[in-house]
Design an enzyme around this catalytic site. Structure first.
Site, PDB file in Angstrom:
ATOM      1  N   CYS A  47       0.856  -1.200   0.000  1.00  0.00           N
ATOM      2  CA  CYS A  47       0.000   0.000   0.000  1.00  0.00           C
ATOM      3  C   CYS A  47       0.887   1.243   0.000  1.00  0.00           C
ATOM      4  O   CYS A  47       2.007   1.222   0.509  1.00  0.00           O
ATOM      5  CB  CYS A  47      -0.870  -0.025   1.258  1.00  0.00           C
ATOM      6  SG  CYS A  47      -1.848   1.461   1.528  1.00  0.00           S
ATOM      7  N   SER A  49       0.669   3.694   1.856  1.00  0.00           N
ATOM      8  CA  SER A  49       0.986   4.112   3.232  1.00  0.00           C
ATOM      9  C   SER A  49       2.311   3.491   3.696  1.00  0.00           C
ATOM     10  O   SER A  49       3.058   4.116   4.460  1.00  0.00           O
ATOM     11  CB  SER A  49      -0.139   3.713   4.195  1.00  0.00           C
ATOM     12  OG  SER A  49      -1.348   4.295   3.805  1.00  0.00           O
ATOM     13  N   HIS A  52       4.847   5.741   2.144  1.00  0.00           N
ATOM     14  CA  HIS A  52       4.949   7.010   2.884  1.00  0.00           C
ATOM     15  C   HIS A  52       5.881   6.825   4.082  1.00  0.00           C
ATOM     16  O   HIS A  52       6.631   7.720   4.455  1.00  0.00           O
ATOM     17  CB  HIS A  52       3.584   7.442   3.444  1.00  0.00           C
ATOM     18  CG  HIS A  52       2.595   7.923   2.415  1.00  0.00           C
ATOM     19  ND1 HIS A  52       2.949   8.544   1.252  1.00  0.00           N
ATOM     20  CD2 HIS A  52       1.231   7.906   2.406  1.00  0.00           C
ATOM     21  CE1 HIS A  52       1.858   8.870   0.561  1.00  0.00           C
ATOM     22  NE2 HIS A  52       0.807   8.492   1.239  1.00  0.00           N
ATOM     23  N   HIS A  68       0.666  -3.817   6.197  1.00  0.00           N
ATOM     24  CA  HIS A  68      -0.538  -3.790   7.030  1.00  0.00           C
ATOM     25  C   HIS A  68      -1.748  -4.338   6.295  1.00  0.00           C
ATOM     26  O   HIS A  68      -2.856  -4.248   6.794  1.00  0.00           O
ATOM     27  CB  HIS A  68      -0.806  -2.349   7.493  1.00  0.00           C
ATOM     28  CG  HIS A  68      -0.992  -1.401   6.351  1.00  0.00           C
ATOM     29  ND1 HIS A  68       0.066  -0.902   5.637  1.00  0.00           N
ATOM     30  CD2 HIS A  68      -2.100  -0.890   5.782  1.00  0.00           C
ATOM     31  CE1 HIS A  68      -0.389  -0.116   4.681  1.00  0.00           C
ATOM     32  NE2 HIS A  68      -1.706  -0.100   4.733  1.00  0.00           N
ATOM     33  N   CYS A 175      -6.850  -3.440   3.798  1.00  0.00           N
ATOM     34  CA  CYS A 175      -6.660  -1.984   3.678  1.00  0.00           C
ATOM     35  C   CYS A 175      -7.405  -1.382   2.485  1.00  0.00           C
ATOM     36  O   CYS A 175      -8.442  -0.769   2.644  1.00  0.00           O
ATOM     37  CB  CYS A 175      -5.192  -1.590   3.634  1.00  0.00           C
ATOM     38  SG  CYS A 175      -5.043   0.213   3.601  1.00  0.00           S
TER      39      CYS A 175
HETATM   40  P1  PAD Z   1      -1.297   4.897  -5.097  1.00  0.00           P
HETATM   41  O1  PAD Z   1       0.020   5.553  -5.063  1.00  0.00           O
HETATM   42  O2  PAD Z   1      -1.417   3.523  -5.648  1.00  0.00           O
HETATM   43  O3  PAD Z   1      -2.330   5.829  -5.896  1.00  0.00           O
HETATM   44  C1  PAD Z   1      -2.270   7.237  -5.906  1.00  0.00           C
HETATM   45  C2  PAD Z   1      -2.654   7.745  -7.289  1.00  0.00           C
HETATM   46  O4  PAD Z   1      -2.632   9.179  -7.255  1.00  0.00           O
HETATM   47  C3  PAD Z   1      -1.709   7.310  -8.411  1.00  0.00           C
HETATM   48  O5  PAD Z   1      -2.450   6.715  -9.458  1.00  0.00           O
HETATM   49  C4  PAD Z   1      -1.039   8.628  -8.858  1.00  0.00           C
HETATM   50  O6  PAD Z   1      -0.764   8.660 -10.251  1.00  0.00           O
HETATM   51  C5  PAD Z   1      -2.114   9.654  -8.479  1.00  0.00           C
HETATM   52  N1  PAD Z   1      -1.575  11.010  -8.295  1.00  0.00           N
HETATM   53  C6  PAD Z   1      -0.397  11.380  -7.737  1.00  0.00           C
HETATM   54  N2  PAD Z   1      -0.276  12.716  -7.722  1.00  0.00           N
HETATM   55  C7  PAD Z   1      -1.399  13.208  -8.295  1.00  0.00           C
HETATM   56  C8  PAD Z   1      -1.880  14.531  -8.565  1.00  0.00           C
HETATM   57  N3  PAD Z   1      -1.150  15.613  -8.239  1.00  0.00           N
HETATM   58  N4  PAD Z   1      -3.098  14.673  -9.146  1.00  0.00           N
HETATM   59  C9  PAD Z   1      -3.830  13.584  -9.496  1.00  0.00           C
HETATM   60  N5  PAD Z   1      -3.432  12.303  -9.249  1.00  0.00           N
HETATM   61  C10 PAD Z   1      -2.243  12.124  -8.664  1.00  0.00           C
HETATM   62  O7  PAD Z   1      -1.823   4.938  -3.580  1.00  0.00           O
HETATM   63  P2  PAD Z   1      -2.921   4.058  -2.780  1.00  0.00           P
HETATM   64  O8  PAD Z   1      -4.153   3.914  -3.602  1.00  0.00           O
HETATM   65  O9  PAD Z   1      -2.261   2.856  -2.186  1.00  0.00           O
HETATM   66  O10 PAD Z   1      -3.198   5.069  -1.560  1.00  0.00           O
HETATM   67  C11 PAD Z   1      -3.735   6.368  -1.806  1.00  0.00           C
HETATM   68  C12 PAD Z   1      -3.632   7.243  -0.580  1.00  0.00           C
HETATM   69  O11 PAD Z   1      -4.506   6.741   0.438  1.00  0.00           O
HETATM   70  C13 PAD Z   1      -2.243   7.256   0.057  1.00  0.00           C
HETATM   71  O12 PAD Z   1      -1.956   8.562   0.543  1.00  0.00           O
HETATM   72  C14 PAD Z   1      -2.373   6.302   1.211  1.00  0.00           C
HETATM   73  O13 PAD Z   1      -1.436   6.565   2.227  1.00  0.00           O
HETATM   74  C15 PAD Z   1      -3.783   6.603   1.641  1.00  0.00           C
HETATM   75  C16 PAD Z   1      -4.446   5.542   2.478  1.00  0.00           C
HETATM   76  N6  PAD Z   1      -5.309   5.945   3.454  1.00  0.00           N
HETATM   77  C17 PAD Z   1      -5.938   5.047   4.236  1.00  0.00           C
HETATM   78  C18 PAD Z   1      -6.899   5.533   5.277  1.00  0.00           C
HETATM   79  O14 PAD Z   1      -7.285   4.745   6.152  1.00  0.00           O
HETATM   80  N7  PAD Z   1      -7.320   6.787   5.223  1.00  0.00           N
HETATM   81  C19 PAD Z   1      -5.727   3.700   4.059  1.00  0.00           C
HETATM   82  C20 PAD Z   1      -4.888   3.298   3.034  1.00  0.00           C
HETATM   83  C21 PAD Z   1      -4.237   4.208   2.244  1.00  0.00           C
HETATM   84 ZN    ZN Z   2      -2.936   0.820   3.457  1.00  0.00          ZN
END
Ligand code: PAD
Ligand code: ZN
Ligand code: ZN
Length: 375
Positions: A47, A49, A52, A68, A175
């Site tokens: 993921c 995260s 990050h 996770h 997740c």
């Molecule tokens: P990912 O990196 O697979 O997807 C992110 C997408 O965003 C990619 O397709 C990128 O091309 C696109 N992107 C990047 N910059 C830009 C921009 N400026 N404008 C438009 N698009 C853009 O990530 P993911 O899907 O694994 O996770 C997404 C986010 O969610 C990430 O920050 C992660 O830490 C967070 C998350 N939050 C929770 C929660 O509980 N809130 C859980 C899991 C993940």
């Molecule tokens: Zn996650």
């Protein structure tokens, strides 16, 4: 020969330093103490995260075993554990559900006080670690540490799922799927016939699209700077896909024009301050709801013009799609098994666990949606 009660030596991906590759190391995994569970991991997803954390944008204590989003089989249990038994198929829960705290007793909330995001120890609940490597303690990551052949979790951070569940698919319930799907159906409460905008088309953003479609949204506008993500977004329910780099105007103005004043529901699923603001601004000023899903760097603050909210917008954020983990995860697994949620479309790569660094490279290069590591 039973391994219960003994230290297990196995392979794990250890992060010794920020911004460095993982090292596959032999680690010692101590037996579970009271109210703890040791799990033999079968699969683990990668993921953003986790990434990050590698970059130092989301804080953890080093050295650490990340991961996770996974699924496995209970190897042994500590004294007093009643929720699971050896042999059960389980999903570790990055967001625990203790069932007893003020949050778990609240009718809507899900961020159990035992999560401890504001005061993370990155240990078991008793303050110690179960992993050691080369004589040093190795820290846990949000109660799960799935990038290890064996892991130990607190009983409040694991849930039993259907014995027939295909683990390589349902691990995403740990997740991406829950977070995205819940953000649409539970946090935003997307309504039939509505218009939605989803910023970021990774595993979590595409799961938001699955949720918007399931809730009956009429228009789902997918936004990403990587157009290679558009085909999958359309397959999952996006009605239009736009790349902010194709427009002179700011993307929130483009979206407002496309929708006669703003969308009903918007979702930021990237983890950037600028896109959080774009997502908030693109929802209708009088009735729009914007949900923050992505995790922005912990060191950054956001300043907004209060008029954005004073006119009637609602701004929300949630972990794990607002779902109470122990209640929701087994049900989502059942829905996947009944083919109600096309989670398999999110898995683009399956790699042996040892190729974890390759899996992270695919994510960083924008070439994968979800990579699942097999132990
Ligand atoms: P990912 O990196 O697979 O997807 C992110 C997408 O965003 C990619 O397709 C990128 O091309 C696109 N992107 C990047 N910059 C830009 C921009 N400026 N404008 C438009 N698009 C853009 O990530 P993911 O899907 O694994 O996770 C997404 C986010 O969610 C990430 O920050 C992660 O830490 C967070 C998350 N939050 C929770 C929660 O509980 N809130 C859980 C899991 C993940
Ligand atoms: Zn996650
Ligand atoms: Zn609780």
């Amino acid at each position: 020969m039973s391994t219960a009660g003994k230290v297990i030596k196995c392979k794990a991906a250890v992060l010794w330093d920020l911004k460095k590759p993982f090292s596959i190391e032999e680690v010692e995994v101590a037996p579970p103490k009271a109210y703890e569970v040791r799990i033999k991991m079968v699969v683990a997803g990668i993921c953003r995260s986790d990434d990050h954390t590698v970059k130092g944008e989301f804080l953890a204590t080093l050295p650490v075993i990340l991961g996770h989003e996974g699924a496995g089989i209970v190897e042994s249990i500590g004294e007093g554990v009643t929720a699971v038994k050896p042999g059960d198929k389980v999903i570790p829960l990055g967001l625990p559900q203790c069932g007893e705290c003020i949050v778990c007793k609240h009718p809507e909330a899900n961020n159990c006080v035992k999560m401890g995001l504001n005061n993370p120890q990155w240990t078991m609940q008793d303050g110690t670690t179960r992993f050691t490597c080369k004589g040093k303690p190795i820290y846990h990551f949000i109660h799960t540490s799935t990038f290890s052949e064996y892991t130990v979790v607190d009983e409040i951070s694991v849930v039993k799922i259907d014995a027939a569940a295909p683990l390589e698919k349902v691990c995403l319930v740990g997740c991406a799927l829950s977070t995205g799907y819940g953000s649409a159906v539970k946090v935003a409460k997307v309504t039939p016939g509505s218009t939605c905008a989803v910023f970021g088309l990774g595993g979590v953003g595409l799961s938001v699209i699955i949720g918007c479609k399931a809730a009956g949204a009429a228009r789902i506008i997918a936004v990403d700077i990587n157009k290679d993500k558009f085909a999958k977004a359309k397959k999952l329910g996006a009605t239009e896909c736009i790349n902010p780099q194709d427009f002179q105007k700011p993307i929130h103005e483009v979206l407002k024009e496309m929708t006669g004043g703003g969308v009903d529901f918007s979702f930021e699923v990237i983890g950037r301050i600028d896109t959080v603001l774009q997502a908030l601004s693109c929802c209708h000023e009088a009735f729009g709801v914007s949900v923050m899903v992505g995790v922005p760097p912990s060191s950054e603050n956001l300043s907004v013009n209060p008029m954005l909210l004073l006119t009637g917008r609602t701004w929300k954020g949630a972990l794990f799609g607002g779902f109470r983990s122990k209640d929701a995860v087994p049900k989502l697994v059942t829905d996947i098994m009944a083919n109600k949620i096309p989670v398999d479309l999110l898995i683009t790569h399956v790699l042996p666990f040892e190729k974890i660094n390759e899996g992270f490279d695919l994510l960083r290069l924008g070439k994968s949606i979800r990579t699942v590591l097999k132990f």
